[in-house]
Design a protein around this motif. Structure first.
Motif, PDB file in Angstrom:
ATOM      1  N   LEU A  69      68.082 -45.850 -13.655  1.00 44.70           N
ATOM      2  CA  LEU A  69      67.854 -45.559 -15.074  1.00 44.70           C
ATOM      3  C   LEU A  69      66.677 -44.614 -15.313  1.00 44.70           C
ATOM      4  O   LEU A  69      66.731 -43.771 -16.214  1.00 44.70           O
ATOM      5  CB  LEU A  69      67.615 -46.867 -15.839  1.00 44.70           C
ATOM      6  CG  LEU A  69      68.802 -47.809 -15.996  1.00 44.70           C
ATOM      7  CD1 LEU A  69      68.356 -49.091 -16.693  1.00 44.70           C
ATOM      8  CD2 LEU A  69      69.932 -47.154 -16.790  1.00 44.70           C
ATOM      9  N   TYR A  70      65.610 -44.765 -14.505  1.00 50.84           N
ATOM     10  CA  TYR A  70      64.363 -44.096 -14.835  1.00 50.84           C
ATOM     11  C   TYR A  70      63.874 -43.115 -13.769  1.00 50.84           C
ATOM     12  O   TYR A  70      62.834 -42.487 -13.945  1.00 50.84           O
ATOM     13  CB  TYR A  70      63.262 -45.129 -15.094  1.00 50.84           C
ATOM     14  CG  TYR A  70      63.658 -46.236 -16.035  1.00 50.84           C
ATOM     15  CD1 TYR A  70      64.429 -45.969 -17.173  1.00 50.84           C
ATOM     16  CD2 TYR A  70      63.287 -47.560 -15.790  1.00 50.84           C
ATOM     17  CE1 TYR A  70      64.803 -46.993 -18.040  1.00 50.84           C
ATOM     18  CE2 TYR A  70      63.650 -48.582 -16.658  1.00 50.84           C
ATOM     19  CZ  TYR A  70      64.419 -48.294 -17.774  1.00 50.84           C
ATOM     20  OH  TYR A  70      64.786 -49.313 -18.619  1.00 50.84           O
ATOM     21  N   GLY A  71      64.589 -43.017 -12.645  1.00 51.36           N
ATOM     22  CA  GLY A  71      64.190 -42.076 -11.608  1.00 51.36           C
ATOM     23  C   GLY A  71      62.905 -42.440 -10.897  1.00 51.36           C
ATOM     24  O   GLY A  71      62.168 -41.557 -10.454  1.00 51.36           O
ATOM     25  N   THR A  72      62.622 -43.730 -10.741  1.00 48.70           N
ATOM     26  CA  THR A  72      61.352 -44.158 -10.135  1.00 48.70           C
ATOM     27  C   THR A  72      61.207 -43.709  -8.683  1.00 48.70           C
ATOM     28  O   THR A  72      60.092 -43.585  -8.188  1.00 48.70           O
ATOM     29  CB  THR A  72      61.216 -45.688 -10.190  1.00 48.70           C
ATOM     30  OG1 THR A  72      62.412 -46.276  -9.659  1.00 48.70           O
ATOM     31  CG2 THR A  72      61.015 -46.172 -11.613  1.00 48.70           C
ATOM     32  N   LEU A  73      62.326 -43.477  -8.006  1.00 46.24           N
ATOM     33  CA  LEU A  73      62.266 -43.113  -6.594  1.00 46.24           C
ATOM     34  C   LEU A  73      62.541 -41.637  -6.346  1.00 46.24           C
ATOM     35  O   LEU A  73      62.738 -41.218  -5.218  1.00 46.24           O
ATOM     36  CB  LEU A  73      63.274 -43.963  -5.796  1.00 46.24           C
ATOM     37  CG  LEU A  73      63.102 -45.476  -5.934  1.00 46.24           C
ATOM     38  CD1 LEU A  73      64.146 -46.217  -5.137  1.00 46.24           C
ATOM     39  CD2 LEU A  73      61.708 -45.908  -5.511  1.00 46.24           C
ATOM     40  N   ARG A  89      57.772 -39.739 -16.718  1.00 44.36           N
ATOM     41  CA  ARG A  89      57.989 -40.082 -15.315  1.00 44.36           C
ATOM     42  C   ARG A  89      57.679 -41.560 -15.131  1.00 44.36           C
ATOM     43  O   ARG A  89      56.843 -42.121 -15.835  1.00 44.36           O
ATOM     44  CB  ARG A  89      57.084 -39.241 -14.413  1.00 44.36           C
ATOM     45  CG  ARG A  89      57.397 -37.753 -14.411  1.00 44.36           C
ATOM     46  CD  ARG A  89      56.228 -36.945 -13.880  1.00 44.36           C
ATOM     47  NE  ARG A  89      55.114 -36.917 -14.818  1.00 44.36           N
ATOM     48  CZ  ARG A  89      53.839 -36.785 -14.473  1.00 44.36           C
ATOM     49  NH1 ARG A  89      53.510 -36.707 -13.193  1.00 44.36           N
ATOM     50  NH2 ARG A  89      52.897 -36.749 -15.393  1.00 44.36           N
ATOM     51  N   ALA A  90      58.327 -42.189 -14.160  1.00 43.70           N
ATOM     52  CA  ALA A  90      58.143 -43.626 -13.951  1.00 43.70           C
ATOM     53  C   ALA A  90      57.965 -43.935 -12.471  1.00 43.70           C
ATOM     54  O   ALA A  90      58.488 -43.234 -11.596  1.00 43.70           O
ATOM     55  CB  ALA A  90      59.341 -44.402 -14.504  1.00 43.70           C
ATOM     56  N   VAL A 110      54.471 -45.734 -16.404  1.00 45.34           N
ATOM     57  CA  VAL A 110      55.184 -44.622 -17.044  1.00 45.34           C
ATOM     58  C   VAL A 110      54.164 -43.663 -17.668  1.00 45.34           C
ATOM     59  O   VAL A 110      53.140 -44.093 -18.191  1.00 45.34           O
ATOM     60  CB  VAL A 110      56.146 -45.166 -18.138  1.00 45.34           C
ATOM     61  CG1 VAL A 110      56.911 -44.030 -18.801  1.00 45.34           C
ATOM     62  CG2 VAL A 110      57.114 -46.194 -17.550  1.00 45.34           C
ATOM     63  N   THR A 111      54.490 -42.375 -17.623  1.00 42.93           N
ATOM     64  CA  THR A 111      53.640 -41.365 -18.252  1.00 42.93           C
ATOM     65  C   THR A 111      54.029 -41.182 -19.719  1.00 42.93           C
ATOM     66  O   THR A 111      55.049 -41.707 -20.186  1.00 42.93           O
ATOM     67  CB  THR A 111      53.783 -40.016 -17.538  1.00 42.93           C
ATOM     68  OG1 THR A 111      55.132 -39.552 -17.684  1.00 42.93           O
ATOM     69  CG2 THR A 111      53.445 -40.120 -16.063  1.00 42.93           C
TER      70      THR A 111
END
Length: 259
Positions: A69-73, A89-90, A110-111
């Motif tokens: 969902l958030y592109g953490t990797l 960004r997360a 998160v930014t």
């Protein structure tokens, strides 16, 4: 030659297109350092957190969910591109709670910016509500003018814990319980010596040293030397346990972190 790991692709030389795991800090101290670095250096001010009770599969699924969902990797160049577009960004990190019987606490950082993570998650702003980890709170504090002024991010001992420890140490001094006081100070000095914590520990040692000789002028002080230097926390090395999909590959954050 390509191979599929979780839902992310990694080539045979381990040149990661998308890392297949959430970072799991080896200790709470390592988690403190990593969160401090992401907040203070990369401006991941927004946060939320939770606890998963002793099931590594649940943590794996959470890692996959945040990545999807958030592109953490996602890699650094993708996050840099999203930043230029004004998108948030997360990043996610977890650690096993001390004496938590296998429980993990995770943090989603998160930014500023727009995107799914800002729409779907209930996030707090660390500039307003401090990030708590154990007995510590991550805060932006003002640096005294004699030390250059400005502000810095550091951990402080939670006010409730400060008051409790102060009362306990005062009672031990008043009662002259030297052995118990020595043990209590070993606990107090066991906190990770972030600058804010170190200042508090130093104040406790010096104030209780002065108080001890008011009550017991003819007995030796059983606590730490009030003039001795305290340890300084270093950010040079952050340790991780093995990742969620490859139990034989531990990690370290000596390398440059993805922003």
């Amino acid at each position: 030659m390509k191979k599929i790991l979780t839902s992310y692709i990694v080539d045979a030389q381990q040149q990661e297109i998308g890392a297949p795991f959430m970072k799991i800090a080896a200790t709470q101290t390592d988690a403190e350092k990593l969160i401090l670095r992401y907040v203070s250096q990369n401006k991941y001010y927004w946060w939320t957190s939770g606890i998963i009770d002793g099931d590594i599969d649940k943590l794996t699924r959470l890692s996959d969910k945040f990545a999807e969902l958030y592109g953490t990797l996602r890699p650094a160049h993708w996050k840099a591109y999203m930043s230029r577009k004004g998108r948030a960004r997360a990043f996610c990190v977890a650690y096993e709670l001390p004496n938590g019987k296998g429980k993990f606490r995770w943090y989603l950082l998160v930014t500023d910016g727009t995107g799914n993570v800002r729409d779907l998650e209930k996030l707090d702003d660390a500039r307003i509500k401090s990030i708590d980890i154990g007995d510590l709170l991550l805060k932006e504090v003002v640096r005294p003018s004699e030390f250059g002024g400005g502000s810095r991010w550091t951990y402080l001992v939670e006010r409730r814990v400060e008051s409790s420890q102060d009362k306990y140490l005062f009672d031990l001094v008043k009662q002259g319980k030297d052995k118990e006081l020595a043990v209590a100070f070993r606990y107090v000095c066991g906190y990770t010596m972030h600058s804010g914590v170190r200042s508090w520990v130093r104040r406790q040692i010096r104030s209780k040293f002065t108080l001890w000789y008011k009550f017991w002028p003819n007995r030796p002080w059983p606590g730490p030397d009030p003039e001795a230097s305290l340890p300084v926390m270093t950010m040079k090395k952050i340790n991780f346990v093995a990742d969620l999909t490859h139990g034989d590959r531990p990690g370290s954050a000596d390398q440059k972190l993805v922003a």
